[in-house]
Design a protein around this motif. Structure first.
Motif, PDB file in Angstrom:
ATOM      1  N   SER A   3     107.916 123.174   9.664  1.00  0.00           N
ATOM      2  CA  SER A   3     106.492 123.012   9.944  1.00  0.00           C
ATOM      3  C   SER A   3     105.809 124.364   9.925  1.00  0.00           C
ATOM      4  CB  SER A   3     106.364 122.375  11.337  1.00  0.00           C
ATOM      5  OG  SER A   3     105.125 122.662  11.929  1.00  0.00           O
ATOM      6  N   LEU A   4     104.481 124.347   9.788  1.00  0.00           N
ATOM      7  CA  LEU A   4     103.716 125.556  10.061  1.00  0.00           C
ATOM      8  C   LEU A   4     102.967 125.305  11.363  1.00  0.00           C
ATOM      9  CD1 LEU A   4     103.287 128.331   8.819  1.00  0.00           C
ATOM     10  CD2 LEU A   4     101.068 127.528   8.009  1.00  0.00           C
ATOM     11  N   ALA A  50      94.810 134.267  22.522  1.00  0.00           N
ATOM     12  CA  ALA A  50      95.361 134.680  21.228  1.00  0.00           C
ATOM     13  C   ALA A  50      95.580 133.448  20.366  1.00  0.00           C
ATOM     14  CB  ALA A  50      96.680 135.410  21.437  1.00  0.00           C
ATOM     15  N   LEU A  51      95.480 133.644  19.062  1.00  0.00           N
ATOM     16  CA  LEU A  51      95.784 132.578  18.099  1.00  0.00           C
ATOM     17  C   LEU A  51      96.763 133.149  17.100  1.00  0.00           C
ATOM     18  CD1 LEU A  51      92.215 131.270  17.090  1.00  0.00           C
ATOM     19  CD2 LEU A  51      93.861 130.062  18.496  1.00  0.00           C
ATOM     20  N   PHE A  52      97.806 132.441  16.792  1.00  0.00           N
ATOM     21  CA  PHE A  52      98.650 132.919  15.702  1.00  0.00           C
ATOM     22  C   PHE A  52      99.358 131.782  14.989  1.00  0.00           C
ATOM     23  CE2 PHE A  52     100.533 133.535  19.796  1.00  0.00           C
ATOM     24  CZ  PHE A  52     101.777 132.960  19.675  1.00  0.00           C
ATOM     25  N   ILE A  53      99.932 132.127  13.860  1.00  0.00           N
ATOM     26  CA  ILE A  53     100.555 131.147  12.973  1.00  0.00           C
ATOM     27  C   ILE A  53     102.000 131.551  12.763  1.00  0.00           C
ATOM     28  CG2 ILE A  53     100.501 130.179  10.625  1.00  0.00           C
ATOM     29  CD1 ILE A  53      97.513 130.757  10.556  1.00  0.00           C
ATOM     30  N   GLN A  54     102.931 130.622  12.939  1.00  0.00           N
ATOM     31  CA  GLN A  54     104.319 130.901  12.565  1.00  0.00           C
ATOM     32  C   GLN A  54     105.070 129.632  12.232  1.00  0.00           C
ATOM     33  OE1 GLN A  54     107.306 132.011  16.051  1.00  0.00           O
ATOM     34  NE2 GLN A  54     105.476 133.241  16.214  1.00  0.00           N
ATOM     35  N   GLY A  55     106.212 129.803  11.588  1.00  0.00           N
ATOM     36  CA  GLY A  55     107.006 128.661  11.181  1.00  0.00           C
ATOM     37  C   GLY A  55     107.577 127.935  12.387  1.00  0.00           C
ATOM     38  N   GLY A  56     107.794 126.624  12.232  1.00  0.00           N
ATOM     39  CA  GLY A  56     108.403 125.829  13.295  1.00  0.00           C
ATOM     40  C   GLY A  56     109.175 124.658  12.708  1.00  0.00           C
ATOM     41  N   SER A  62     104.904 120.656   0.688  1.00  0.00           N
ATOM     42  CA  SER A  62     103.957 120.500  -0.418  1.00  0.00           C
ATOM     43  C   SER A  62     103.811 121.881  -1.065  1.00  0.00           C
ATOM     44  CB  SER A  62     102.625 120.011   0.153  1.00  0.00           C
ATOM     45  OG  SER A  62     101.547 120.526  -0.586  1.00  0.00           O
ATOM     46  N   ASP A  63     103.182 121.914  -2.258  1.00  0.00           N
ATOM     47  CA  ASP A  63     102.939 123.219  -2.894  1.00  0.00           C
ATOM     48  C   ASP A  63     101.642 123.831  -2.351  1.00  0.00           C
ATOM     49  OD1 ASP A  63     101.151 121.490  -4.074  1.00  0.00           O
ATOM     50  OD2 ASP A  63     101.562 122.126  -6.135  1.00  0.00           O
ATOM     51  N   ASP A  64     101.297 123.525  -1.097  1.00  0.00           N
ATOM     52  CA  ASP A  64     100.081 124.080  -0.477  1.00  0.00           C
ATOM     53  C   ASP A  64     100.379 125.431   0.195  1.00  0.00           C
ATOM     54  OD1 ASP A  64     101.591 123.186   1.672  1.00  0.00           O
ATOM     55  OD2 ASP A  64     100.058 121.851   2.501  1.00  0.00           O
ATOM     56  N   ASP A  65      99.338 126.039   0.767  1.00  0.00           N
ATOM     57  CA  ASP A  65      99.503 127.353   1.418  1.00  0.00           C
ATOM     58  C   ASP A  65     100.502 127.266   2.567  1.00  0.00           C
ATOM     59  OD1 ASP A  65      97.711 128.536  -0.297  1.00  0.00           O
ATOM     60  OD2 ASP A  65      95.995 128.289   1.065  1.00  0.00           O
ATOM     61  N   ALA A  66     100.427 126.170   3.328  1.00  0.00           N
ATOM     62  CA  ALA A  66     101.345 126.012   4.461  1.00  0.00           C
ATOM     63  C   ALA A  66     102.792 125.995   3.963  1.00  0.00           C
ATOM     64  CB  ALA A  66     101.024 124.727   5.226  1.00  0.00           C
ATOM     65  N   GLY A  67     103.025 125.279   2.876  1.00  0.00           N
ATOM     66  CA  GLY A  67     104.378 125.194   2.309  1.00  0.00           C
ATOM     67  C   GLY A  67     104.905 126.560   1.908  1.00  0.00           C
ATOM     68  N   ARG A  68     104.018 127.364   1.303  1.00  0.00           N
ATOM     69  CA  ARG A  68     104.435 128.717   0.892  1.00  0.00           C
ATOM     70  C   ARG A  68     104.782 129.558   2.124  1.00  0.00           C
ATOM     71  NH1 ARG A  68     101.161 127.418  -3.376  1.00  0.00           N
ATOM     72  NH2 ARG A  68      99.203 127.737  -2.268  1.00  0.00           N
ATOM     73  N   LEU A  69     103.981 129.444   3.181  1.00  0.00           N
ATOM     74  CA  LEU A  69     104.252 130.225   4.397  1.00  0.00           C
ATOM     75  C   LEU A  69     105.523 129.739   5.101  1.00  0.00           C
ATOM     76  CD1 LEU A  69     100.639 130.660   5.813  1.00  0.00           C
ATOM     77  CD2 LEU A  69     102.146 132.463   4.950  1.00  0.00           C
ATOM     78  N   ILE A  70     105.760 128.416   5.054  1.00  0.00           N
ATOM     79  CA  ILE A  70     106.973 127.865   5.664  1.00  0.00           C
ATOM     80  C   ILE A  70     108.211 128.455   4.973  1.00  0.00           C
ATOM     81  CG2 ILE A  70     108.370 125.762   5.858  1.00  0.00           C
ATOM     82  CD1 ILE A  70     105.669 124.233   6.332  1.00  0.00           C
ATOM     83  N   PHE A  82      99.558 121.756  15.634  1.00  0.00           N
ATOM     84  CA  PHE A  82      98.632 122.532  16.458  1.00  0.00           C
ATOM     85  C   PHE A  82      99.203 122.543  17.863  1.00  0.00           C
ATOM     86  CE2 PHE A  82      96.299 121.305  12.801  1.00  0.00           C
ATOM     87  CZ  PHE A  82      95.516 122.405  12.509  1.00  0.00           C
ATOM     88  N   ILE A  83      99.409 123.723  18.382  1.00  0.00           N
ATOM     89  CA  ILE A  83     100.100 123.841  19.665  1.00  0.00           C
ATOM     90  C   ILE A  83      99.217 124.582  20.658  1.00  0.00           C
ATOM     91  CG2 ILE A  83     102.161 124.745  20.829  1.00  0.00           C
ATOM     92  CD1 ILE A  83     103.653 124.434  18.190  1.00  0.00           C
TER      93      ILE A  83
END
Ligand SMILES: Nc1ncnc2c1ncn2[C@@H]1O[C@H](COP(=O)(O)OP(=O)(O)OP(=O)(O)O)[C@@H](O)[C@H]1O
Ligand SMILES: [Mg+2]
Length: 294
Positions: A10-11, A31-37, A61-69, A95-96
């Motif tokens: 997940s992202l 704070a807000l941040f993004i990381q793999g999960g 998916s081939d979306d931005d989230a998929g690339r970051l994952i 969303f956490i």
């Protein structure tokens, strides 16, 4: 020895708040941040930090989230050759909201909108050389196929049973290690120790139910024992369960006895909770062993 994992990636979009928000208000996050999960993905990252070779299989998916994952896994040295990238749709995201007072997390998530891993996409090549297979059961058909394949290849299977959903009980029956959450026990309408007895009926090597800051209970060879948590000031418990699974697998690979294995998993997960996000705080081996001695 390699650990193979098939399941969710997940992202995570994490908002760190002073306290849990009220409905229909605006709250500025600390704070807000993004990381793999994702349970299996983060467990493999934790094993990688312990120096274990890992191979992940799932879908994005081939979306931005998929690339970051995928990048998040590759940066940690987790093998991603068996991740299927599908055109269109959306990868799994979560969303956490983390309550800064208690470190507890509330997760709102959506599974990938792309087609789950197909049975035909799970093959022996993925399991080659693996000393253990970890599953979380969201992709039911692919998980069952992988579990059966692992059985045939005499590779032990661990199930991260987070929630009672279609196919989970069947998967548990095929698993050598069942490490379930309190929510899973609740889904069975059983108290944690009764859930242990129920899950132990297929005679696995061990069954554990994790209970958040109340620790965990474990069944092994007809006996039950409890493990308390390592008391720390939790900043964020996101991913504690995933990291607990990683630590548990480490003990199994090292052939530690079950008490030492569960103690290690607890310490490993507790240290993770000292930093925000599911992955930032995952400690190294030395740090964890030192923390246990202390
Ligand atoms: N506040 C805490 N302090 C110390 N250890 C904790 C804390 N919360 C969790 N842990 C450790 O992590 C283990 C797993 O946590 P928990 O039972 O919350 O997992 P979970 O329900 O599967 O959640 P998730 O998979 O979303 O992280 C616990 O058994 C405990 O050892
Ligand atoms: Mg969990």
């Amino acid at each position: 020895m390699k650990v193979a994992g098939l399941g969710q990636c997940s992202l995570d979009y994490i908002a760190f708040l002073e306290r849990y928000p009220l409905e229909d208000t605006k709250e500025e996050a600390k704070a807000l941040f993004i990381q793999g999960g994702g349970p299996v993905a983060t467990a493999l990252v934790s094993l990688s930090r312990l120096g274990v070779e890992t191979e992940f299989s799932g879908v994005v998916s081939d979306d931005d989230a998929g690339r970051l994952i995928i990048k998040g896994l590759e940066d940690e040295g987790v093998g991603t050759r068996n991740v299927k990238v599908r055109k269109g749709g959306a990868s799994q995201r979560a969303f956490i909201v983390v309550n800064g007072k208690t470190g507890t997390r509330t997760i709102l998530w959506k599974r990938p909108t792309v087609v789950p891993l197909k049975v035909t996409e799970v093959n022996g090549e993925f399991l080659k050389g693996a000393g253990l297979l970890l599953l979380d059961g969201l992709m039911k058909d692919a998980s069952l196929k992988a579990a059966r394949l692992a059985k045939r290849l005499k590779i032990p299977v661990m199930l991260d049973a987070g929630k009672v959903r279609d196919g989970m009980i069947e998967l548990a029956r095929l698993s050598d290690y069942i490490v379930a959450s309190e929510e899973f026990a609740r889904g069975l309408k059983l108290k944690p120790k009764a859930a242990l007895a129920y899950l132990a009926s297929s005679n696995p090597r061990a069954v554990t139910v994790t209970l958040g800051k109340k620790g965990s209970v474990t069944w092994r060879n007809g006996k039950i024992f409890s493990q308390k948590v390592f008391r720390i000031k939790a900043v964020d418990t996101t991913g504690a369960g995933d990291v607990f699974h990683g630590g548990y697998i480490y003990g199994v690979l090292r052939k530690w006895d079950i008490r030492k294995t569960v103690e290690f998993a607890s310490a490993f997960a507790a240290l993770k909770c000292l930093k925000p996000g599911g992955r930032t705080g995952i400690p190294a081996l030395k740090e964890t062993l030192k923390f246990i001695k202390r």
